[in-house]
Enzyme design. Sequence first.
Site, PDB file in Angstrom:
ATOM      1  N   ARG A   1      37.130  84.725 -39.061  1.00  0.00           N
ATOM      2  CA  ARG A   1      36.336  83.517 -39.245  1.00  0.00           C
ATOM      3  C   ARG A   1      37.155  82.271 -38.991  1.00  0.00           C
ATOM      4  O   ARG A   1      36.721  81.318 -38.396  1.00  0.00           O
ATOM      5  CB  ARG A   1      35.794  83.445 -40.680  1.00  0.00           C
ATOM      6  CG  ARG A   1      34.696  84.418 -40.970  1.00  0.00           C
ATOM      7  CD  ARG A   1      34.604  84.633 -42.446  1.00  0.00           C
ATOM      8  NE  ARG A   1      35.925  85.020 -42.960  1.00  0.00           N
ATOM      9  CZ  ARG A   1      36.203  85.334 -44.208  1.00  0.00           C
ATOM     10  NH1 ARG A   1      35.242  85.289 -45.115  1.00  0.00           N
ATOM     11  NH2 ARG A   1      37.421  85.672 -44.574  1.00  0.00           N
TER      12      ARG A   1
ATOM     13  N   SER B   1      33.112  87.358 -49.624  1.00  0.00           N
ATOM     14  CA  SER B   1      32.626  88.042 -50.832  1.00  0.00           C
ATOM     15  C   SER B   1      33.030  87.260 -52.067  1.00  0.00           C
ATOM     16  O   SER B   1      32.267  87.110 -53.020  1.00  0.00           O
ATOM     17  CB  SER B   1      33.221  89.449 -50.908  1.00  0.00           C
ATOM     18  OG  SER B   1      32.758  90.229 -49.836  1.00  0.00           O
TER      19      SER B   1
ATOM     20  N   LYS C   1      42.721  95.172 -57.717  1.00  0.00           N
ATOM     21  CA  LYS C   1      42.056  93.876 -57.587  1.00  0.00           C
ATOM     22  C   LYS C   1      40.891  93.715 -58.558  1.00  0.00           C
ATOM     23  O   LYS C   1      40.216  92.697 -58.561  1.00  0.00           O
ATOM     24  CB  LYS C   1      41.532  93.703 -56.155  1.00  0.00           C
ATOM     25  CG  LYS C   1      42.501  93.027 -55.205  1.00  0.00           C
ATOM     26  CD  LYS C   1      41.721  92.537 -53.993  1.00  0.00           C
ATOM     27  CE  LYS C   1      42.575  91.708 -53.041  1.00  0.00           C
ATOM     28  NZ  LYS C   1      41.790  91.332 -51.846  1.00  0.00           N
TER      29      LYS C   1
ATOM     30  N   HIS D   1      29.484  90.436 -43.003  1.00  0.00           N
ATOM     31  CA  HIS D   1      29.884  91.831 -42.747  1.00  0.00           C
ATOM     32  C   HIS D   1      28.805  92.579 -41.967  1.00  0.00           C
ATOM     33  O   HIS D   1      29.091  93.324 -41.034  1.00  0.00           O
ATOM     34  CB  HIS D   1      30.123  92.570 -44.067  1.00  0.00           C
ATOM     35  CG  HIS D   1      31.234  92.028 -44.905  1.00  0.00           C
ATOM     36  ND1 HIS D   1      31.098  91.740 -46.255  1.00  0.00           N
ATOM     37  CD2 HIS D   1      32.516  91.697 -44.601  1.00  0.00           C
ATOM     38  CE1 HIS D   1      32.246  91.299 -46.734  1.00  0.00           C
ATOM     39  NE2 HIS D   1      33.123  91.247 -45.752  1.00  0.00           N
TER      40      HIS D   1
END
Lengths: 168, 168, 168, 168, 168, 168
Positions: free
Chosen positions: C92, C130, C43, C19
């Site tokens: 990615r 993450s 979440k 990030h």
Amino acid sequence: MPETSAIYPGSFDPITNGHVDIINRGLNVFERVIVAVLENPKKRPLFTTKERVRMIQDIFASKKEVEVRAFDGLLVDFARAQGTRVVIRGLRAISDFEYEFQMALMNRSLAPDIETFFMMPSVNYSFLSSNLVREVAGLGGSVEGLVPSSVARKLRNKVRGPHKVQIP
Amino acid sequence: MPETSAIYPGSFDPITNGHVDIINRGLNVFERVIVAVLENPKKRPLFTTKERVRMIQDIFASKKEVEVRAFDGLLVDFARAQGTRVVIRGLRAISDFEYEFQMALMNRSLAPDIETFFMMPSVNYSFLSSNLVREVAGLGGSVEGLVPSSVARKLRNKVRGPHKVQIP
Amino acid sequence: MPETSAIYPGSFDPITNGHVDIINRGLNVFERVIVAVLENPKKRPLFTTKERVRMIQDIFASKKEVEVRAFDGLLVDFARAQGTRVVIRGLRAISDFEYEFQMALMNRSLAPDIETFFMMPSVNYSFLSSNLVREVAGLGGSVEGLVPSSVARKLRNKVRGPHKVQIP
Amino acid sequence: MPETSAIYPGSFDPITNGHVDIINRGLNVFERVIVAVLENPKKRPLFTTKERVRMIQDIFASKKEVEVRAFDGLLVDFARAQGTRVVIRGLRAISDFEYEFQMALMNRSLAPDIETFFMMPSVNYSFLSSNLVREVAGLGGSVEGLVPSSVARKLRNKVRGPHKVQIP
Amino acid sequence: MPETSAIYPGSFDPITNGHVDIINRGLNVFERVIVAVLENPKKRPLFTTKERVRMIQDIFASKKEVEVRAFDGLLVDFARAQGTRVVIRGLRAISDFEYEFQMALMNRSLAPDIETFFMMPSVNYSFLSSNLVREVAGLGGSVEGLVPSSVARKLRNKVRGPHKVQIP
Amino acid sequence: MPETSAIYPGSFDPITNGHVDIINRGLNVFERVIVAVLENPKKRPLFTTKERVRMIQDIFASKKEVEVRAFDGLLVDFARAQGTRVVIRGLRAISDFEYEFQMALMNRSLAPDIETFFMMPSVNYSFLSSNLVREVAGLGGSVEGLVPSSVARKLRNKVRGPHKVQIP
């Protein structure tokens, strides 16, 4: 009896640092890695088979566990002739994945006793291909860090000439 | 010195014929395959770790080259504790590919000396997953041919009960 | 009139070096990058919104061009409220690609004037997420090099406790 | 200092409505978009470089923020010569994604200061490519709606002749 | 009124067992399957159009529901001339998927009334392509099990000669 | 004997314009399309099975060729009970592709006589999913154009309440 040698086939036109990385990783697992250089006259390689074999031999001159051989014909026939049943291939990306799986399944169909192992090169080489290296060199770009320096030198000599290529 | 053993980690909840296929292919190349059963309590497996280990041991009862162990914690720590530097994983599809590459790169970042090898299961098992097997069994479908018959039996007993699941 | 600011939305639970890399690349092109931290209570993030905002602010304390804001609701509404029409996202892998395209197309359907730009993080972070960082930390693995060291420290404190997670 | 111009490189043989869409989206974010037409003699383009440049200039005749230039050699060298550090590229599909990432990583390796931004064309153009447009025109199909009408006209004239191509 | 016939277009150079499988699956759903052999002179097929049509006719000699026709030009024009609005295509892998979607969307753009249906060949043929079959035969490998035996015979005759090809 | 009906299974929680599009395309080829609404209690749908069935029936009230049924259990059992051997599914993206292929192969393994056909929805719906529609509605975004207006209305009523969700 487990295998002690593996074949690493390819065109290696020319060998890149990504290929060198896979060979070294193969040596962590197998006693002997046979680099099998495909003659592939139809693809009109930039380097002759002899040149490609020689470049790889030079790079691994100090490692007796690496053998370099030219081959012609079906890979599975070559593997059997060498007495090994393991093929290693590097996987960089999805497009590799599909092509490699297709080849590995075809090889398995031709010779069920031969097994393909896929290895991941270092992420630093994830974008590298011989093709791209030839193009960059052809446009006068530097390929240091992408191929061994002995290869970079030979590539510069080779592409000086009518070989103008371009990347978008 | 080349490696003679490899670790094959997974949840194996339960082991499928695809897993069995990969283990057998691993045995063609390595002297010993250590099947490492992830405890994974957070995922609430259908079978307990003990049951999963036992099912695999039963299947490979006649093959001393297969060891089955439960593990907990980082895979790379377990691999080092076992004295092996090779991890094998099966690749079926693109989605596997991306997940497996991410895990392998993370493991390489945590332990550069440990190498992941990817193998292709038989195309007959290309669609198989433990998850799908559990779902089919939960809906009363037959899983013969998808898992070893000892596993099929245990699965039937397990899912008789409140376990109703569905596939679209 | 061309845009001078861009929004970089995400959960950042926690922010990783991937990030940070994207934010720095964004600053090469835009005068101001607004890091938009999604509250996302469903979440159940490991870090509270406040903690996530604070961690990012600390990392970019010396760069006034980076603003960090929590947001709640539709991203396109937030973007309009901020007076910017550019969203940046890192890509990615293929799985990112599909998810990100779906979100960007939905956002375009909701607000045709807002444009999403995709950037490539450094290959060194191509495997980072993450989620994976939380898992590794939860298993006691080192996350140095994966997240800024201030984040690594907070993560270690956070996961000491009942948070045991595992990677296969 | 943030960037105010971006380069949009390609073969544009010929420019399609998908390319036009990306250029217009680029203008929402950058003050100036430099359309860089790759000479690419090895690919034997249907239209000459001059024709390709001219067609794009005609389409954007009323927009002074669009410059059209032919280029030859490495893209990163051209970008530097133009004094811009931003390259924009459209992404339609997975296959684009892999190729584009490879090129962008190679360019980053050659020139770390140059950044590639990826944009999504309108879904209406998600299947469009210059190649496919040439094939359809070559078979006598209508390309209205796929390319600007000035291009459609030129394409019809061009393919009248020995150029018969087919799509499966 | 629902459709009773479907067109299955391709180069079929030569027809493989994967193609045969799709045709048979098509017959489970449609009364008539029209195998449309693309003339495609630009690709320089190994077998002439006549040979390709004949080989398929021989294989399905006992099934009157299979018609084999050569075609030239746009597929959608051929479909309309045949009075059918359904095209069937086999999907093996991701790379197929993207190419096939692009073609199907282009065809939909040219002729919105014509619908493409995608079918899955048997997993046993998931790696098969005419191209790969030609390569294996060209290297002297056995293609039994990959193509009907009548095709295998013709292929052997054809590739005896200067046709040396190789797979890596 | 060719098939005249096809089953279109799914959760339809709620039905989107993408689903409606596939049903209409199915009607171009089959005399009857049976929309099979999966009960799926484990996934905790937003709408009850009854509501989901009713919404679809309302949309196709004027088309007698569309039947809507709830089902529970294995899809292949349901298909047989309905006397149809054709399943249709929409494919939007690669991630769909892999999941759908896995399911279709599992279904083929359970019932070789049942065939899955894949169809492409309009590109305008290529990013649509019930899941995303629920999220947007939950955040107060407009879903007009994404679902039939009768569904949009019901969705608004449903999500007024504690249902706050977010998209990054």
